[in-house]
Write a protein that holds these residues in place. Structure first.
Motif, short mmCIF file in Angstrom:
data_model
loop_
_atom_site.label_atom_id
_atom_site.label_comp_id
_atom_site.label_asym_id
_atom_site.label_seq_id
_atom_site.Cartn_x
_atom_site.Cartn_y
_atom_site.Cartn_z
N ARG A 91 22.93 42.69 60.72
CA ARG A 91 21.95 44.08 60.71
C ARG A 91 22.79 44.30 59.53
NH1 ARG A 91 25.51 45.57 66.22
NH2 ARG A 91 22.87 46.12 67.79
N LYS A 92 23.96 43.58 59.15
CA LYS A 92 24.52 43.69 57.59
C LYS A 92 23.51 43.36 57.09
CE LYS A 92 28.68 43.83 58.89
NZ LYS A 92 30.22 42.72 58.88
N HIS A 93 22.55 42.67 57.11
CA HIS A 93 21.28 41.77 55.96
C HIS A 93 20.17 42.61 56.45
CE1 HIS A 93 23.73 38.39 55.84
NE2 HIS A 93 23.15 38.48 54.89
N GLN A 94 20.20 43.54 57.36
CA GLN A 94 18.64 44.34 57.74
C GLN A 94 19.19 45.31 56.42
OE1 GLN A 94 18.14 46.61 61.61
NE2 GLN A 94 16.18 47.02 60.32
N ALA A 95 20.50 46.23 56.78
CA ALA A 95 20.94 46.98 55.45
C ALA A 95 21.06 46.62 54.44
CB ALA A 95 22.64 47.64 56.52
N VAL A 96 21.01 45.54 53.91
CA VAL A 96 20.98 45.65 52.63
C VAL A 96 19.52 44.96 51.82
CG1 VAL A 96 23.23 45.00 52.23
CG2 VAL A 96 21.55 42.63 53.20
N GLY A 97 18.37 45.50 53.06
CA GLY A 97 17.11 44.85 53.00
C GLY A 97 16.35 43.55 53.33
N VAL A 98 17.01 42.72 53.46
CA VAL A 98 16.85 41.13 54.23
C VAL A 98 15.55 41.26 55.03
CG1 VAL A 98 17.06 39.17 55.08
CG2 VAL A 98 18.48 40.14 52.81
N LYS A 99 14.50 40.40 55.41
CA LYS A 99 13.62 40.39 56.07
C LYS A 99 13.79 39.79 56.64
CE LYS A 99 10.99 44.55 54.72
NZ LYS A 99 11.86 45.80 54.40
N THR A 100 13.27 39.63 57.71
CA THR A 100 13.70 38.27 59.06
C THR A 100 12.66 37.22 58.66
OG1 THR A 100 12.45 39.17 60.76
CG2 THR A 100 14.53 39.32 60.88
N GLN A 101 11.35 37.09 58.07
CA GLN A 101 11.36 36.80 57.47
C GLN A 101 11.19 35.75 56.28
OE1 GLN A 101 9.61 39.92 58.26
NE2 GLN A 101 8.13 40.39 56.75
N SER A 102 11.79 36.37 55.92
CA SER A 102 12.57 35.79 54.31
C SER A 102 13.72 33.86 54.85
CB SER A 102 13.76 36.22 53.92
OG SER A 102 13.14 37.49 53.44
N PHE A 103 14.02 34.36 56.29
CA PHE A 103 15.07 33.45 57.51
C PHE A 103 13.97 32.07 56.83
CE2 PHE A 103 17.85 37.24 59.28
CZ PHE A 103 18.90 36.85 57.81
N SER A 104 12.66 32.47 56.90
CA SER A 104 12.53 31.03 56.86
C SER A 104 12.45 29.86 55.67
CB SER A 104 11.11 30.65 57.13
OG SER A 104 10.32 31.93 56.58
N VAL A 105 11.83 30.59 54.33
CA VAL A 105 12.76 29.93 53.34
C VAL A 105 14.08 30.16 52.93
CG1 VAL A 105 12.72 32.71 51.83
CG2 VAL A 105 11.64 30.56 50.56
N VAL A 106 14.79 30.33 53.34
CA VAL A 106 16.03 30.06 53.80
C VAL A 106 16.23 28.76 54.10
CG1 VAL A 106 19.09 30.70 54.48
CG2 VAL A 106 17.49 32.75 53.55
N GLY A 107 15.60 28.45 54.90
CA GLY A 107 15.46 27.27 56.38
C GLY A 107 15.00 26.79 55.36
N GLU A 108 13.86 26.65 54.62
CA GLU A 108 13.75 25.30 53.55
C GLU A 108 14.30 24.90 52.69
OE1 GLU A 108 9.37 25.45 51.41
OE2 GLU A 108 9.36 27.58 52.95
N SER A 109 15.03 26.13 52.14
CA SER A 109 16.63 25.53 51.17
C SER A 109 17.53 24.67 51.36
CB SER A 109 16.94 27.20 50.28
OG SER A 109 15.76 28.40 49.94
N LEU A 110 17.45 25.39 52.55
CA LEU A 110 18.64 24.93 53.52
C LEU A 110 18.04 23.05 53.36
CD1 LEU A 110 21.75 24.16 55.45
CD2 LEU A 110 20.05 25.05 56.90
N LEU A 111 17.29 23.48 53.71
CA LEU A 111 16.27 21.51 54.48
C LEU A 111 16.23 20.78 52.31
CD1 LEU A 111 13.84 21.97 56.65
CD2 LEU A 111 15.90 20.98 57.44
N TYR A 112 16.17 21.61 52.06
CA TYR A 112 16.33 20.88 50.19
C TYR A 112 17.44 20.20 49.97
CZ TYR A 112 16.09 21.02 45.43
OH TYR A 112 15.90 20.50 43.95
N MET A 113 18.50 21.54 50.49
CA MET A 113 19.75 20.98 50.17
C MET A 113 20.24 20.01 50.78
SD MET A 113 23.12 21.13 51.54
CE MET A 113 22.98 22.54 52.44
N LEU A 114 19.90 19.69 51.74
CA LEU A 114 20.07 18.33 53.17
C LEU A 114 19.92 17.18 52.34
CD1 LEU A 114 20.75 19.65 55.53
CD2 LEU A 114 21.60 19.44 55.28
N GLN A 115 18.19 17.47 52.05
CA GLN A 115 17.50 16.63 51.43
C GLN A 115 18.06 15.65 50.03
OE1 GLN A 115 13.09 17.40 50.58
NE2 GLN A 115 13.03 15.00 50.87
#
Ligand code: HEM
Length: 147
Positions: A91-115
């Protein structure tokens, strides 16, 4: 099972150095989608993304993100206990303008960091284990978006 073990073992050392790893993750995120940068209202008078990322507000958000990941890793046996928290976080992220679709690129970044930090230990099963956990977190956060 095996997934949980892979996640816990890989997070053991990473989780002790949350901020530097979070910086790698968010540097990647803003590289992949520079538009996300503008959702942070406090991104004032920074010369570059890198300057911004090391500002106290950004470091605080990075710490918050890493603490949520830490909580998920620590609740692998009962992830559903985090559902209410994650719904509200969504809810808080919707309020600041984040779109749920952006979570896939967040996921990619998480994997990048792990790698980057795991090197040889970053294997296909490990990647999949993290993707599975991340998918559960994202699904719970996404339920916070008002339709
Ligand atoms: C708060 C943006 C992803 C965890 C915030 C805030 C903004 C923001 C603008 C409010 C200001 C602040 O507290 O610094 C974003 C953007 C993201 C993103 C643009 C990427 C698309 C995430 C992810 C997590 C997360 C993936 C954790 C899994 C948090 C937490 C807060 C927060 C815990 C504090 C919420 C509260 O005040 O209760 N985020 N965020 N964020 N974010 Fe994010």
């Amino acid at each position: 099972g095996k997934d949980k073990e892979l996640i816990r073992n890989s997070w053991e050392s990473l989780g002790k150095n949350k901020v530097p790893h979070g910086i790698v993750m968010f540097t990647r995120l803003f590289e992949l989608d520079p538009g996300l940068f503008s959702l942070f209202r406090y991104k004032t008078n920074c010369g570059s993304t890198q300057d911004c990322l090391s500002s106290p507000e950004f470091l605080e958000h990075i710490t918050k993100v890493m603490l949520v990941i830490d909580a998920a890793v620590n609740h692998l046996d009962d992830l559903h206990s985090l559902e209410d928290f994650l719904l509200n976080l969504g809810r808080k992220h919707q309020a600041v303008g984040v779109k749920t679709q952006s979570f896939s690129v967040v996921g990619e970044s998480l994997l990048y960091m792990l790698q980057c930090s795991l090197g040889q230990a970053y294997t296909a099963p490990l990647r999949q284990a993290w993707l599975n956990m991340y998918g559960i977190v994202v699904a719970a956060m996404s339920s916070g978006w008002a339709k």
